[in-house]
Motif scaffolding. Structure first.
Motif, PDB file in Angstrom:
ATOM      1  N   TRP A  84       0.822  -1.208   0.000  1.00 34.05           N
ATOM      2  CA  TRP A  84       0.000   0.000   0.000  1.00 34.05           C
ATOM      3  C   TRP A  84       0.859   1.262   0.000  1.00 34.05           C
ATOM      4  O   TRP A  84       0.477   2.287  -0.586  1.00 34.05           O
ATOM      5  N   MET A  85       2.007   1.220   0.670  1.00 32.41           N
ATOM      6  CA  MET A  85       2.830   2.423   0.842  1.00 32.41           C
ATOM      7  C   MET A  85       3.653   2.776  -0.393  1.00 32.41           C
ATOM      8  O   MET A  85       4.242   3.868  -0.452  1.00 32.41           O
ATOM      9  N   GLN A  86       3.706   1.897  -1.359  1.00 29.98           N
ATOM     10  CA  GLN A  86       4.538   2.164  -2.538  1.00 29.98           C
ATOM     11  C   GLN A  86       3.973   3.327  -3.360  1.00 29.98           C
ATOM     12  O   GLN A  86       2.768   3.434  -3.560  1.00 29.98           O
ATOM     13  N   SER A  87       4.856   4.186  -3.837  1.00 29.61           N
ATOM     14  CA  SER A  87       4.419   5.255  -4.740  1.00 29.61           C
ATOM     15  C   SER A  87       4.056   4.640  -6.089  1.00 29.61           C
ATOM     16  O   SER A  87       4.485   3.533  -6.421  1.00 29.61           O
ATOM     17  N   GLN A  88       3.279   5.359  -6.862  1.00 27.00           N
ATOM     18  CA  GLN A  88       2.775   4.848  -8.140  1.00 27.00           C
ATOM     19  C   GLN A  88       3.265   5.737  -9.289  1.00 27.00           C
ATOM     20  O   GLN A  88       3.100   6.959  -9.247  1.00 27.00           O
ATOM     21  N   ARG A  89       3.869   5.109 -10.278  1.00 28.35           N
ATOM     22  CA  ARG A  89       4.283   5.852 -11.467  1.00 28.35           C
ATOM     23  C   ARG A  89       3.050   6.364 -12.201  1.00 28.35           C
ATOM     24  O   ARG A  89       2.068   5.653 -12.362  1.00 28.35           O
ATOM     25  N   ARG A  90       3.102   7.594 -12.647  1.00 29.49           N
ATOM     26  CA  ARG A  90       2.023   8.169 -13.443  1.00 29.49           C
ATOM     27  C   ARG A  90       2.566   8.580 -14.802  1.00 29.49           C
ATOM     28  O   ARG A  90       3.745   8.906 -14.951  1.00 29.49           O
ATOM     29  N   GLN A  91       1.697   8.559 -15.777  1.00 32.64           N
ATOM     30  CA  GLN A  91       2.108   8.905 -17.138  1.00 32.64           C
ATOM     31  C   GLN A  91       2.515  10.378 -17.211  1.00 32.64           C
ATOM     32  O   GLN A  91       1.813  11.255 -16.708  1.00 32.64           O
ATOM     33  N   THR A  92       3.635  10.621 -17.842  1.00 32.37           N
ATOM     34  CA  THR A  92       4.106  11.990 -18.067  1.00 32.37           C
ATOM     35  C   THR A  92       3.784  12.390 -19.506  1.00 32.37           C
ATOM     36  O   THR A  92       4.060  11.637 -20.443  1.00 32.37           O
ATOM     37  N   ASP A  93       3.171  13.566 -19.674  1.00 34.51           N
ATOM     38  CA  ASP A  93       2.836  14.028 -21.026  1.00 34.51           C
ATOM     39  C   ASP A  93       4.080  14.027 -21.910  1.00 34.51           C
ATOM     40  O   ASP A  93       5.190  14.332 -21.452  1.00 34.51           O
ATOM     41  N   LEU A  94       3.859  13.708 -23.178  1.00 35.48           N
ATOM     42  CA  LEU A  94       4.973  13.621 -24.114  1.00 35.48           C
ATOM     43  C   LEU A  94       5.763  14.930 -24.157  1.00 35.48           C
ATOM     44  O   LEU A  94       6.997  14.930 -24.182  1.00 35.48           O
ATOM     45  N   SER A  95       5.044  16.066 -24.118  1.00 39.06           N
ATOM     46  CA  SER A  95       5.710  17.364 -24.205  1.00 39.06           C
ATOM     47  C   SER A  95       6.621  17.598 -23.007  1.00 39.06           C
ATOM     48  O   SER A  95       7.631  18.298 -23.099  1.00 39.06           O
ATOM     49  N   LEU A  96       6.272  17.015 -21.852  1.00 37.01           N
ATOM     50  CA  LEU A  96       7.088  17.177 -20.656  1.00 37.01           C
ATOM     51  C   LEU A  96       8.137  16.081 -20.553  1.00 37.01           C
ATOM     52  O   LEU A  96       9.202  16.283 -19.961  1.00 37.01           O
ATOM     53  N   ARG A  97       7.828  14.947 -21.146  1.00 37.71           N
ATOM     54  CA  ARG A  97       8.757  13.822 -21.089  1.00 37.71           C
ATOM     55  C   ARG A  97      10.066  14.173 -21.805  1.00 37.71           C
ATOM     56  O   ARG A  97      11.148  13.774 -21.400  1.00 37.71           O
ATOM     57  N   PHE A  98       9.945  14.952 -22.883  1.00 31.38           N
ATOM     58  CA  PHE A  98      11.146  15.352 -23.622  1.00 31.38           C
ATOM     59  C   PHE A  98      12.098  16.181 -22.745  1.00 31.38           C
ATOM     60  O   PHE A  98      13.294  16.218 -22.954  1.00 31.38           O
ATOM     61  N   SER A  99      11.518  16.859 -21.740  1.00 25.98           N
ATOM     62  CA  SER A  99      12.363  17.677 -20.863  1.00 25.98           C
ATOM     63  C   SER A  99      13.052  16.841 -19.791  1.00 25.98           C
ATOM     64  O   SER A  99      13.879  17.349 -19.046  1.00 25.98           O
ATOM     65  N   GLY A 100      12.633  15.572 -19.689  1.00 27.97           N
ATOM     66  CA  GLY A 100      13.180  14.700 -18.652  1.00 27.97           C
ATOM     67  C   GLY A 100      12.321  14.644 -17.413  1.00 27.97           C
ATOM     68  O   GLY A 100      12.706  14.023 -16.411  1.00 27.97           O
ATOM     69  N   ALA A 101      11.126  15.278 -17.436  1.00 34.25           N
ATOM     70  CA  ALA A 101      10.244  15.289 -16.269  1.00 34.25           C
ATOM     71  C   ALA A 101       9.665  13.899 -16.016  1.00 34.25           C
ATOM     72  O   ALA A 101       9.504  13.098 -16.937  1.00 34.25           O
ATOM     73  N   ARG A 102       9.342  13.633 -14.739  1.00 36.76           N
ATOM     74  CA  ARG A 102       8.715  12.367 -14.349  1.00 36.76           C
ATOM     75  C   ARG A 102       7.605  12.646 -13.329  1.00 36.76           C
ATOM     76  O   ARG A 102       7.712  13.571 -12.508  1.00 36.76           O
ATOM     77  N   CYS A 103       6.560  11.822 -13.367  1.00 33.48           N
ATOM     78  CA  CYS A 103       5.406  12.008 -12.484  1.00 33.48           C
ATOM     79  C   CYS A 103       5.127  10.731 -11.691  1.00 33.48           C
ATOM     80  O   CYS A 103       5.321   9.617 -12.189  1.00 33.48           O
ATOM     81  N   GLU A 104       4.646  10.913 -10.469  1.00 37.15           N
ATOM     82  CA  GLU A 104       4.205   9.789  -9.653  1.00 37.15           C
ATOM     83  C   GLU A 104       3.224  10.311  -8.617  1.00 37.15           C
ATOM     84  O   GLU A 104       3.004  11.524  -8.482  1.00 37.15           O
ATOM     85  N   SER A 105       2.601   9.395  -7.885  1.00 34.47           N
ATOM     86  CA  SER A 105       1.742   9.798  -6.772  1.00 34.47           C
ATOM     87  C   SER A 105       2.111   8.954  -5.559  1.00 34.47           C
ATOM     88  O   SER A 105       2.620   7.836  -5.699  1.00 34.47           O
ATOM     89  N   ALA A 106       1.870   9.508  -4.379  1.00 41.93           N
ATOM     90  CA  ALA A 106       2.219   8.810  -3.145  1.00 41.93           C
ATOM     91  C   ALA A 106       1.163   9.105  -2.086  1.00 41.93           C
ATOM     92  O   ALA A 106       0.514  10.166  -2.101  1.00 41.93           O
ATOM     93  N   TYR A 107       0.975   8.153  -1.174  1.00 45.09           N
ATOM     94  CA  TYR A 107       0.045   8.325  -0.060  1.00 45.09           C
ATOM     95  C   TYR A 107       0.827   8.727   1.176  1.00 45.09           C
ATOM     96  O   TYR A 107       1.673   7.973   1.661  1.00 45.09           O
ATOM     97  N   THR A 108       0.561   9.924   1.683  1.00 45.16           N
ATOM     98  CA  THR A 108       1.274  10.432   2.842  1.00 45.16           C
ATOM     99  C   THR A 108       0.303  10.638   4.005  1.00 45.16           C
ATOM    100  O   THR A 108      -0.900  10.865   3.787  1.00 45.16           O
ATOM    101  N   PRO A 109       0.770  10.563   5.256  1.00 43.80           N
ATOM    102  CA  PRO A 109      -0.136  10.725   6.408  1.00 43.80           C
ATOM    103  C   PRO A 109      -0.809  12.100   6.411  1.00 43.80           C
ATOM    104  O   PRO A 109      -0.213  13.105   6.011  1.00 43.80           O
TER     105      PRO A 109
END
Length: 463
Positions: A84-109
């Protein structure tokens, strides 16, 4: 507990959260194991308190309904928490992916979770939400119901033996204490109980913008479709009304069936009651919680009779035996048609078709659970044309025994879901995480606009 005690307790829990705002897996597992140890090591004390509060309550039932079900929830969290505590990879828009950006989500207290628990299952409905809150990394403040005062006092005595004052605390007090507790600036508040109190809690929580989970119950129908096994329906309904004397938010409240089915059903229900009663002893009994609730149930049946209901009473001759009052087809203005029964009484209404039954359910507030008996086509028809917190096929109540199912209502039966992964998520902040790349995208979309701006703009609209 006065404000000069509530506020310092909340402050201690706030300090506990701030000193460790994102507990690691080992810390959370340690807290969950201590909660399990409390339940198992002090079970006898808790069972004695429960029996005292109810006047009499079967220790076998309490051991299962309040202790075992809660231990199961804790065990489920312990087994699954690392996932449950693992962060989840999220899709990064192609336009942002070219910049090297990365997206994820996490559950924090979230921080400090308030738990306003009811009297009908005073251990499970206080400590099962606590398991979810601790799994999510929060500290917690519990206000048990004053109606089950002995159990509340026992919890207040035991919690400090297993948890520090900056981890978990218990507040004792009357209705006024509960009102002030609900007005505290929690990071999340869960309330289990009735609709009218929930409205007051929502108003109080609004002042501090406290997010809420409300578990409210309501009138849970049993829809009996064409060709349903009426022996099965009778056994399951009898169980739903016998278990904890029907004092369960997911107990069957009323049954919908055709007039032909009713003629066959009543003798089967009588036999189911007799069988259930014959297999029990005085030690298996559960009392209606107090005289006020007994009077309320008697008033519901009396009012139903005055408004046209045909009454049946299935009762045991032995002390503490099963007693079930049944009101058939009361007038629409009867109190029993609107109020949640919450006890060993049952309403039955006849309707000439499955479509009519579904329509009757839809005329009222959305229930916490709908129980459907019949074939798969019947179940699918109800599923397509109804709303409820849970939908159950050919069984009653045991959906709660599955820790991986979300528990909660919709509309008047509540908001939010907890238990299992859903409880972990309910008491967590689902946080978006964006990691910028090495290429500065902002230069491409701000003045002075580069020549490729128009092309970039068109590409982004098509992604």
């Amino acid at each position: 507990m006065t404000d000069d005690l509530l506020n310092p307790s909340l402050a201690a829990l706030r300090r506990g959260h701030k000193s460790d705002p994102a507990p690691v897996l080992a810390t959370r597992l340690d807290r969950l194991r201590r909660l399990r140890a409390l339940l198992l090591e002090r079970e006898a004390d808790l069972l004695d308190a429960l029996s005292h509060d109810f006047g009499y309550r079967s220790k076998q039932q309490s051991a299962f309904a309040d202790i075992t079900t809660t231990v199961k929830s804790v065990n489920h969290a312990i087994k699954n928490l690392s996932f449950w505590m693992q962060s989840q990879r999220r899709q990064t828009d192609l336009s942002l992916r070219f910049s090297g950006a990365r997206c994820e989500s996490a559950y924090t207290p979230k921080g400090v979770v308030g738990i306003l628990s009811p009297w009908n299952f005073p251990i499970n409905l206080a400590l099962s939400p606590l398991a979810s809150a601790l799994a999510a990394g929060n500290t917690a403040f519990i206000k048990p119901s004053e109606i089950t005062a002995a159990t509340a006092e026992r919890l207040a005595h035991l919690i400090p033996e297993y948890f520090g004052p900056e981890e978990v605390q218990v507040a004792l007090g009357d209705v006024d204490t509960s009102r002030r507790f609900a007005a505290l600036p929690f990071d999340h508040l869960i309330y289990t109980g009735g609709e009218q109190v929930a409205k007051s809690i929502m108003r109080s929580a609004a002042d501090n913008l406290v997010p809420l989970t409300l578990e409210l119950g309501g009138k849970c129908p049993v829809i009996v479709g064409p060709g349903a096994d009426l022996d099965l329906v009778a056994r399951k309904v009898a169980f739903g009304k016998y278990f904890n004397a029907g004092q369960i938010c997911i107990a069957p409240d009323y049954v919908l069936m055709t007039a032909d089915q009713l003629d066959q059903f009543l003798p089967k229900l009588a036999r189911a009651v007799t069988r259930a009663d014959a297999s029990t002893t005085d030690n298996d009994a559960v009392s209606v919680i107090n005289a006020r609730h007994k009077q309320r149930l008697e008033q519901l049946i009396s009012d139903a009779k005055n408004k046209g209901a045909q009454l049946h009473h299935f009762a045991s001759e032995k002390p503490g035996g099963y007693s079930l009052h049944v009101a058939i087809n009361p007038g629409e203005d009867a109190d029993i048609c609107r109020e949640e029964i919450f006890g060993p009484s049952l309403m039955i209404k006849t309707a000439d078709s499955l479509a009519s039954q579904i329509a009757m359910v839809g005329e009222g507030p959305h229930p916490l659970a709908i129980y459907v008996f019949g074939d798969r086509r019947t179940f699918d028809e109800v599923a397509k044309n109804s709303q409820s917190g849970a939908l159950i096929h050919n069984d009653i109540i045991f959906q709660y025994a599955n820790d991986d199912l979300p528990f909660g209502g919709i509309g008047a039966s509540g908001m939010g879901k907890y238990r299992g992964i859903d409880g972990f998520r309910e008491f967590s902040n689902h946080r978006a995480i964006y990691r910028g790349g090495g290429i500065d995208v902002s230069k491409m979309v701000t003045p002075p606009y580069p020549r490729i701006f128009g092309a970039i703009n068109k590409i982004m609209r098509k992604l």
